[in-house]
Design an enzyme around this catalytic site. Structure first.
Site, short mmCIF file in Angstrom:
data_model
loop_
_atom_site.label_atom_id
_atom_site.label_comp_id
_atom_site.label_asym_id
_atom_site.label_seq_id
_atom_site.Cartn_x
_atom_site.Cartn_y
_atom_site.Cartn_z
N HIS A 16 0.92 -0.90 0.24
CA HIS A 16 0.00 -0.10 0.67
C HIS A 16 0.76 1.36 0.17
CE1 HIS A 16 0.82 -0.11 4.52
NE2 HIS A 16 0.49 1.40 4.46
N GLY A 47 -11.29 -23.73 -4.57
CA GLY A 47 -12.42 -22.94 -5.05
C GLY A 47 -14.00 -23.24 -4.24
N VAL A 48 -13.40 -23.05 -2.27
CA VAL A 48 -15.05 -23.46 -1.59
C VAL A 48 -14.82 -22.36 -1.32
CG1 VAL A 48 -14.60 -25.93 -1.96
CG2 VAL A 48 -13.31 -24.84 -0.19
N ASP A 77 0.18 -7.45 1.96
CA ASP A 77 0.35 -6.28 1.73
C ASP A 77 1.85 -6.12 1.82
OD1 ASP A 77 0.19 -3.36 1.89
OD2 ASP A 77 0.15 -3.53 3.22
N ASN A 110 5.85 4.59 9.15
CA ASN A 110 6.46 3.28 9.65
C ASN A 110 5.93 2.02 8.51
OD1 ASN A 110 6.47 4.62 12.98
ND2 ASN A 110 8.20 3.75 12.32
N SER A 111 5.02 2.79 7.68
CA SER A 111 4.38 1.54 6.91
C SER A 111 5.60 1.06 5.81
CB SER A 111 3.49 1.90 6.17
OG SER A 111 2.48 1.93 6.31
#
Length: 516
Positions: free
Chosen positions: A151, A310-311, A181, A253-254
């Site tokens: 991000h 796929g559930v 992320d 701080n990301s």
């Protein structure tokens, strides 16, 4: 006796008063966190927690660690076209696509309104139709690979990193992984950058940690704290497995690292809980083992290839376990099998409970999601499944997780008044076939008693009940029959499969809560 001498009784009293005074001062100093040397009166014997470090307790410092690791930490400055950045830099709730259940208090940080000390756009220039965002990152190799948050660099047209000695370099985005992320950058032209190592083992709750980053665009800043918890799910995605720390972390701080006392990175800072956007002692870091897996994949191909069954799955809570007749509330309950997926091809069914993958027990649906995601497409796995309370083994050949897994787009239909004779659950129902937009299967919830047991389990108007007690329903009478059968079987709860805008899930309703 001398004129200046005091009687023995007065001398004894003064000595006792002095002893009590010193004891009070010493105790006050400890409670206030003061640092200094005190002479402890013989009458005071406080207990201390034993601390084992390489330094004397009264001189314990993080300075050696900070001196060692700080050169590898960088400030990440991102430029974006202003037209593309309006929504991303908006500091309104949800601006960072935070899930609704946490957008009240989760604040993604790294971008936000600018201004002096601002956490996102920062104090830098914003002219020429461009905006500037700031975050943090760190070198993981001498040849210039840098780890930061997705991000931080998402949508960037230009990325620069600045080292602690003030030198700036242009960085290239090698790849990003929005689901965890994590982003990987590369600075070319040198092969001797200072770098730090990702830890190979998770920290323990209570371990000391040191966070280094670029809060509010101020430049290299160091804070310290402890690991508060592990395995946190903050609702940001299916692979949530965050480390919670109390070291002061703020926006900017990301992407910055959090270190253990051995100087290895135990996590990458990514999110905070804060009503104001500032530190309140609750921050989250991506574990180093997750970062390592993602970085290896990004290095080799620029993307992360994940396995896919796929559930739709959900946890098995106590009510669900009771309704299914399970001994333990453990495993992942399959709520729906998507068509033309590995799960459907392997024969998985709604109502199956997955208890292990290749012999390794799984605690809940989150653990199943993470374990499947760690496997590469094309891998064959054996799922231990409970079907109708009987154990079976299902072999599944995993495929590539689609870039954008389709979500259930079931919309609320016209809420026509249905059969109001449905007792006990606090629902008004109508056959789905008779409600516009509701589909051909199931029974539509047209009205919900806010004080009824169904409302307590989150059932809302517009939801579609597909089956009750494992049997498909197409009318309110079928729902009543399902309740009656559950009572005949002496079950304490009944399991209903419900479809909503968020997907398909199982809802367990205690029969003891029903009202006559």
């Amino acid at each position: 006796m001398s004129r200046n001498a005091l009687p023995e009784t007065k001398t004894s009293t003064l000595r006792k008063s002095r002893s009590r005074l010193l004891a009070g001062v010493f105790t006050l100093a400890l409670a206030g966190g003061a640092v200094g040397a005190f002479v402890m009166p013989e009458t005071v014997t406080p207990a201390f927690a034993q601390i084992t470090t390489n330094q004397p307790t009264n001189t314990f410092s993080f300075a050696d660690i900070v001196e060692k690791v700080s050169p590898a930490v960088v400030s990440v400055k991102v430029k974006k076209d202003a037209a593309d950045e309006v929504a991303a830099n908006d500091d309104e709730p949800g601006a960072q696509n935070v899930p609704p259940q946490i957008e009240r208090f989760m604040r993604r940080f790294g971008f936000g309104p600018g201004g002096p000390g601002g956490p996102g756009r920062g104090p830098g220039p914003q002219g020429h139709g461009r905006v500037v965002g700031q975050g943090s990152g760190f070198f993981i190799s001498g040849d210039g690979y840098v780890v930061t948050n997705n991000h931080v660099v998402d949508g960037a047209s230009e990325v620069d990193v600045t080292t602690t000695d003030g030198k700036s370099y242009t960085a290239k985005v090698i790849g990003t992984d929005p689901r965890t992320d994590v982003a990987l950058l590369k600075v070319d032209g040198k092969d001797n950058f200072p770098w730090v190592k990702l830890a190979g083992a998770p920290p323990r709750v209570g371990d000391w940690v040191v966070a280094v980053g670029n809060p509010f665009g101020l430049g290299g800043t160091v804070t310290a704290g402890i690991v508060s918890a592990r395995g946190r799910d903050i609702g940001s995605g299916p692979y949530d497995d965050f480390i919670q720390i109390d070291a002061p972390i703020n926006r900017g701080n990301s992407g910055g690292p959090t270190f253990g006392l051995n100087g290895e990175v135990i996590g990458v800072n990514t999110a905070i809980v804060s009503p104001s956007g500032g530190n309140v002692g609750i921050a989250f870091a991506i574990p180093s083992e997750t970062v390592s897996e993602v970085v290896d994949a990004l290095k080799s191909g620029g993307t992360v290839a994940r396995g896919y069954v796929g559930v739709q799955i959900q946890p098995v809570n106590e009510d669900v376990a009771e309704a299914l007749g399970l001994k333990d509330a453990q495993g992942a309950l399959i709520a729906q099998v998507q068509p033309n997926t590995p799960g459907e091809k392997a024969g998985l069914k709604a109502g199956d409970v997955v208890t292990a993958i290749d012999g390794k027990e799984i605690k809940d649906s989150r653990e199943m999601s993470r374990e499947i995601a760690r496997l590469k497409p094309g891998t064959s796995v054996k799922l231990s499944v409970l079907r109708d309370s009987k154990p079976i083994t299902v072999s599944v050949n995993l495929e590539q997780l689609p870039t954008d897994v389709a979500s259930n787009d079931q919309k609320d239909g016209e809420q026509e008044k249905g059969d109001r004779n449905t007792p006990r659950l606090g629902l008004s129902l109508a056959p789905a076939k008779g409600v516009a937009g509701a589909g051909e299967q199931g029974v539509v919830v047209t009205e919900v008693d806010p004080n009824g047991p169904a409302a307590e389990r989150g059932i809302k108007a517009g939801d579609v009940i597909l089956d009750v007690g494992g049997k498909p329903v197409s009318s309110p009478a079928d729902v009543r029959a399902g309740l009656a059968d559950a009572r005949k079987d002496n079950r304490k709860a009944v399991l209903m499969r419900v479809k909503s805008e968020q997907g398909t899930r199982f809802v367990a309703i205690s029969l003891g809560q029903q009202r006559g």
